[in-house]
Design a protein around this motif. Structure first.
Motif, mmCIF file in Angstrom:
data_model
loop_
_atom_site.group_PDB
_atom_site.id
_atom_site.type_symbol
_atom_site.label_atom_id
_atom_site.label_comp_id
_atom_site.label_asym_id
_atom_site.label_seq_id
_atom_site.Cartn_x
_atom_site.Cartn_y
_atom_site.Cartn_z
ATOM 1 N N GLU A 249 0.831 -1.217 0.000
ATOM 2 C CA GLU A 249 0.000 0.000 0.000
ATOM 3 C C GLU A 249 0.862 1.263 0.000
ATOM 4 O O GLU A 249 0.670 2.178 0.804
ATOM 5 N N GLY A 250 1.827 1.292 -0.894
ATOM 6 C CA GLY A 250 2.618 2.497 -1.109
ATOM 7 C C GLY A 250 3.724 2.736 -0.090
ATOM 8 O O GLY A 250 4.377 3.779 -0.114
ATOM 9 N N GLU A 251 3.948 1.777 0.800
ATOM 10 C CA GLU A 251 4.981 1.956 1.825
ATOM 11 C C GLU A 251 5.919 0.744 1.780
ATOM 12 O O GLU A 251 5.478 -0.376 1.514
ATOM 13 N N VAL A 252 7.188 0.965 2.052
ATOM 14 C CA VAL A 252 8.155 -0.137 1.992
ATOM 15 C C VAL A 252 8.087 -0.962 3.273
ATOM 16 O O VAL A 252 8.059 -0.412 4.376
ATOM 17 N N HIS A 253 8.058 -2.273 3.124
ATOM 18 C CA HIS A 253 8.082 -3.199 4.263
ATOM 19 C C HIS A 253 8.981 -4.371 3.893
ATOM 20 O O HIS A 253 9.409 -4.498 2.738
ATOM 21 N N HIS A 254 9.249 -5.223 4.847
ATOM 22 C CA HIS A 254 10.051 -6.417 4.551
ATOM 23 C C HIS A 254 9.167 -7.511 3.965
ATOM 24 O O HIS A 254 8.003 -7.634 4.322
ATOM 25 N N LYS A 255 9.765 -8.274 3.064
ATOM 26 C CA LYS A 255 9.018 -9.382 2.448
ATOM 27 C C LYS A 255 8.806 -10.496 3.458
ATOM 28 O O LYS A 255 9.649 -10.709 4.343
ATOM 29 N N PRO A 256 7.717 -11.245 3.310
ATOM 30 C CA PRO A 256 7.507 -12.391 4.206
ATOM 31 C C PRO A 256 8.528 -13.484 3.909
ATOM 32 O O PRO A 256 8.885 -13.715 2.760
ATOM 33 N N ARG A 257 8.983 -14.145 4.960
ATOM 34 C CA ARG A 257 9.890 -15.272 4.766
ATOM 35 C C ARG A 257 9.101 -16.567 4.535
ATOM 36 O O ARG A 257 9.549 -17.441 3.821
#
Lengths: 192, 222
Positions: free
Chosen positions: A114-122
């Motif tokens: 949603e337009g914000e950077v987050h870490h990918k799921p492992r």
């Protein structure tokens, strides 16, 4: 359905202990099997910020203590609940020390959410995330901030559902727990 | 002479963005005739006597600055433990009610400073609940970009005017200006480019660490 309760009740904190007891009781009544870990009895050292869990021993913290056991238990659960007294709208430091050690559960790589950077799921799936906080006196500011924090956590940890609830003063723990579980959709499984 | 205590909340004993940021602010306050003390929270929080001594010192300071990385969307546990100890001391009367102002310097590994907002609000709520003046916050993304170097020569270099304005305000008894907060919060790189850049950087770090496992390992798969 399997629930893990990370009970971060400090020694002598009757209110938080009652909240955790109420959560166990309600989950059991909803026919969810429960594992309860008393965080103060775990050997969990503070995160050292080394990022070894991403770049040395990918997926596992480099520190070999009970935090690793908790990581496995989180991923083995369908529902993971943290029970903690609140500190200024945040988890208490006892719970926080354990949670700080859980970034191994996501990848170092990034993704836009949603337009914000987050870490990918492992992993392919994560448990529902529940957070039950306690306060001596009601505080809308603390409750609101805690709710925002848990929501941010759930986005970062890719939890499919989440809920936060605060029990203040002499408020009924049973009622608050029921609201928590209902909000997150944790119900008795109907076996066909 | 006015006093400032700058507390580093990073667990890293050596270089860290939190240390670089705190020391840079400390130097500016020194130049504005403040007596400054810079300490790492980590070792102190493990030592009851040292913690009591630090708390005794901060309640006589004019400004306390917490400089920390965002962990799990909020404060690292040792920093939280420090605030809990401060609050407990005020509540049980072992610390005198005092009025140091509290300011926050914080950063995260994402490009957006918005990831730091909950952590800032936790500190602000601590201040409100404990009679401590709130002196504002500076937050920025890509915290790793300043670790161990100088803020002036880092990607934050163009924002030094905003940093100086923050130091001016804190030294004059005020709060970090909104304009400084906004200047620091602007992403250093566009967010859309970060997944590529970040992925590459992590790969490089793993190579440097001699890691031969794929970074996508799943040791806790059910």
């Amino acid at each position: 359905m399997k629930a893990l309760i990370l009970d971060a009740t400090p020694a002598g904190d009757e209110r938080t202990m009652r909240a955790a007891d109420a959560l166990v009781a309600e989950l059991t009544a909803r026919e969810v099997s429960v594992e309860r870990m008393l965080v103060r009895d775990l050997d969990v050292r503070a995160c050292t910020g080394c990022f070894g869990c991403w770049t040395r021993t990918p997926g596992e913290c480099v520190i070999d203590d009970d935090a690793r056991r908790v990581s496995q238990a989180i991923m083995d659960s369908d529902v993971c609940a943290v029970v903690t007294p609140l500190s200024f709208g945040c988890y208490g430091a006892l719970a926080k020390q354990l949670l700080d050690r859980q970034i191994c559960l996501v990848l170092p790589y990034f993704v836009m959410v949603e337009g914000e950077v987050h870490h990918k799921p492992r992993y392919g799936s994560y448990p529902t995330w529940l957070a039950l906080g306690t306060l001596e006196r009601p505080s809308a500011s603390e409750a609101d901030l805690f709710t925002r924090l848990v929501e941010r956590n759930a986005v970062n940890m890719h939890n499919p559902a989440h809920a936060a609830q605060v029990i203040a003063g002499d408020e009924s723990a049973a009622a608050a727990v029921a609201r928590l579980l209902d909000t997150a959709g944790v119900r008795t499984e109907v076996l066909a | 002479m006015s006093r400032a205590v700058l507390l580093i909340g990073s667990p890293k004993p050596g270089k860290s963005a939190s240390r670089t940021f705190a020391e840079a602010l400390g130097q500016r306050m020194d130049a504005r005739e403040f007596e400054t003390r810079v300490e790492r929270i980590g070792p102190i929080i493990r030592d009851e006597e040292a913690l009591a001594a630090l708390l005794g010192d901060i309640v006589t300071a004019d400004v306390v600055v917490l400089s920390f990385p965002v962990y799990w969307d909020s404060l690292p546990a040792p920093v939280l433990r420090f605030l809990e100890a401060w609050a407990a001391g005020l509540a049980d009367g072992s610390l005198p009610a005092s009025a140091p102002r509290l300011a926050v310097l914080t950063q995260c590994g994402f490009p957006e400073a918005s990831h730091c907002q909950v952590a800032i609000d936790v500190c602000r709520l601590f201040a409100a609940e404990n009679g401590v003046g709130w002196a504002g916050a500076l937050a920025f993304g890509m915290g790793g970009s300043i670790a161990g170097g100088s803020v002036e020569r880092s990607p934050l270099g163009p924002r030094m005017k905003a940093f100086d304005a923050a130091a001016d305000a804190l030294s004059a008894g005020g709060s970090i200006p909104e304009s400084s907060t906004e200047a620091f919060a602007r992403p250093l790189v566009p967010a859309w480019g970060y997944p590529l850049l970040g992925g590459w950087l992590w790969g490089q770090q793993a190579k440097k660490n001699g890691c031969t496992e794929p970074l996508t390992c799943k040791p806790y798969v059910r």
